[in-house]
Design a protein around this motif. Structure first.
Motif, PDB file in Angstrom:
ATOM      1  N   TYR A 111     -13.573   2.245  -4.105  1.00 19.78           N
ATOM      2  CA  TYR A 111     -13.255   0.817  -4.189  1.00 19.78           C
ATOM      3  C   TYR A 111     -13.526   0.283  -5.594  1.00 19.78           C
ATOM      4  O   TYR A 111     -12.687  -0.412  -6.179  1.00 19.78           O
ATOM      5  CB  TYR A 111     -14.085   0.050  -3.158  1.00 19.78           C
ATOM      6  CG  TYR A 111     -14.208  -1.427  -3.424  1.00 19.78           C
ATOM      7  CD1 TYR A 111     -13.171  -2.305  -3.115  1.00 19.78           C
ATOM      8  CD2 TYR A 111     -15.370  -1.963  -3.994  1.00 19.78           C
ATOM      9  CE1 TYR A 111     -13.273  -3.657  -3.372  1.00 19.78           C
ATOM     10  CE2 TYR A 111     -15.486  -3.314  -4.251  1.00 19.78           C
ATOM     11  CZ  TYR A 111     -14.438  -4.168  -3.941  1.00 19.78           C
ATOM     12  OH  TYR A 111     -14.547  -5.500  -4.187  1.00 19.78           O
ATOM     13  N   ASN A 115     -10.902   1.512  -8.123  1.00 12.90           N
ATOM     14  CA  ASN A 115      -9.628   0.811  -8.049  1.00 12.90           C
ATOM     15  C   ASN A 115      -9.725  -0.594  -8.657  1.00 12.90           C
ATOM     16  O   ASN A 115      -8.804  -1.059  -9.328  1.00 12.90           O
ATOM     17  CB  ASN A 115      -9.160   0.726  -6.594  1.00 12.90           C
ATOM     18  CG  ASN A 115      -8.729   2.066  -6.047  1.00 12.90           C
ATOM     19  OD1 ASN A 115      -8.366   2.969  -6.803  1.00 12.90           O
ATOM     20  ND2 ASN A 115      -8.775   2.233  -4.736  1.00 12.90           N
ATOM     21  N   CYS A 116     -10.846  -1.255  -8.421  1.00 13.84           N
ATOM     22  CA  CYS A 116     -11.058  -2.585  -9.005  1.00 13.84           C
ATOM     23  C   CYS A 116     -11.091  -2.515 -10.532  1.00 13.84           C
ATOM     24  O   CYS A 116     -10.485  -3.352 -11.221  1.00 13.84           O
ATOM     25  CB  CYS A 116     -12.368  -3.187  -8.494  1.00 13.84           C
ATOM     26  SG  CYS A 116     -12.330  -3.748  -6.776  1.00 13.84           S
TER      27      CYS A 116
END
Length: 258
Positions: A49, A52-53
């Motif tokens: 996560y 991807n951020c």
């Protein structure tokens, strides 16, 4: 091989440090030092996560012609450096003649060629543990704002956060689950950092996001395709676009970032 020294005119960028560098060495494009700059740093063991951020945020910074500053380390740092290429500055604890970590060699060499790498150290210097903390002060001093993407409570990233607060640099963090990034969650709890809930809104505080030209490969990937399908139709372009931060390869699937 000899180091190239950064002209003294640029050293004023670090004047707010108690121990400002007397000399800096570089490889790459010094013009990047004239741009607006945001640091994106964090854990070496980031979650998918967070990865991807960071890819999305750094890519948006690049589209707004904002330079991303990071440390070239495993995890958050090299991901941010890669996604912002060529508007990317890597600051290293080692001498620039000694690539570290070796696992990031491909991206670090691209920093040397197409972006900018900086170091206080002589050409073949091997870093000690404390050199990484000294390196972090340069990242914070050079940047207009600091984003801590993910951090354990006891970590170098949290020391960088404390330095950013001391230097009165705006400090930002990403939304994170409980127990996964205790350092950044603590910064939020203590009102020491602001939460980024919209990447575009954040970037627009620093620059105008330019529209992307139509791209056959990105349009193909936006339909939702597998890595195998993309490689079949476009070959090595898949990995070129990943290196440029335009896409992310998540397992067997591709995600468009721009």
């Amino acid at each position: 091989m000899e180091n190239k020294s950064v002209p003294k005119d640029f050293l004023h960028l670090f004047k707010n440090l108690n121990t400002s560098p007397k000399k800096l060495y570089y490889k790459g494009n010094l013009e990047l030092l004239n741009r607006r700059k945001i640091a994106i740093i964090g854990s070496r063991k980031m979650s998918v996560y967070t990865r991807n951020c960071v890819l999305e945020l750094a890519s948006l910074c690049k589209r707004a012609e904002i330079c991303v500053v990071s440390g070239g380390a495993l995890g958050v740092d090299i991901t941010a450096n890669k996604a912002a290429m060529p508007l990317s500055i890597g600051i290293f604890a080692n001498g620039l003649g000694r690539i570290y970590p070796k696992s990031n060699e491909r991206i670090i060499k691209e920093l040397y060629t197409n972006a900018l790498a900086l170091s206080e150290q002589e050409w073949d210097y091997t870093p000690k543990r404390y050199d990484f903390l000294l390196r972090n002060r340069l990242i914070i001093a050079l940047s207009e704002a600091v984003v801590i993407a993910q951090a354990d409570f006891q970590s170098g990233s949290m020391q960088s956060a404390r330095l950013a607060l001391k230097m009165q640099k705006p400090l930002y963090v990403l939304p994170q689950r409980l127990g996964e990034s205790e350092g950044t969650n603590w910064l939020l709890k203590e009102n020491k950092a602001k939460l980024i809930t919209d990447f575009k809104e954040f970037v627009l505080n620093f620059g105008e996001i330019k529209e992307q030209n139509q791209d056959e490969f990105l349009e193909f990937c936006a339909k939702g395709v597998s890595l195998e399908q993309a490689l079949k139709h476009f070959g090595e372009k898949v990995y070129e676009y990943e290196l440029e931060g335009k896409i992310a390869i998540n397992g067997v699937f591709i995600r468009v970032l721009v």
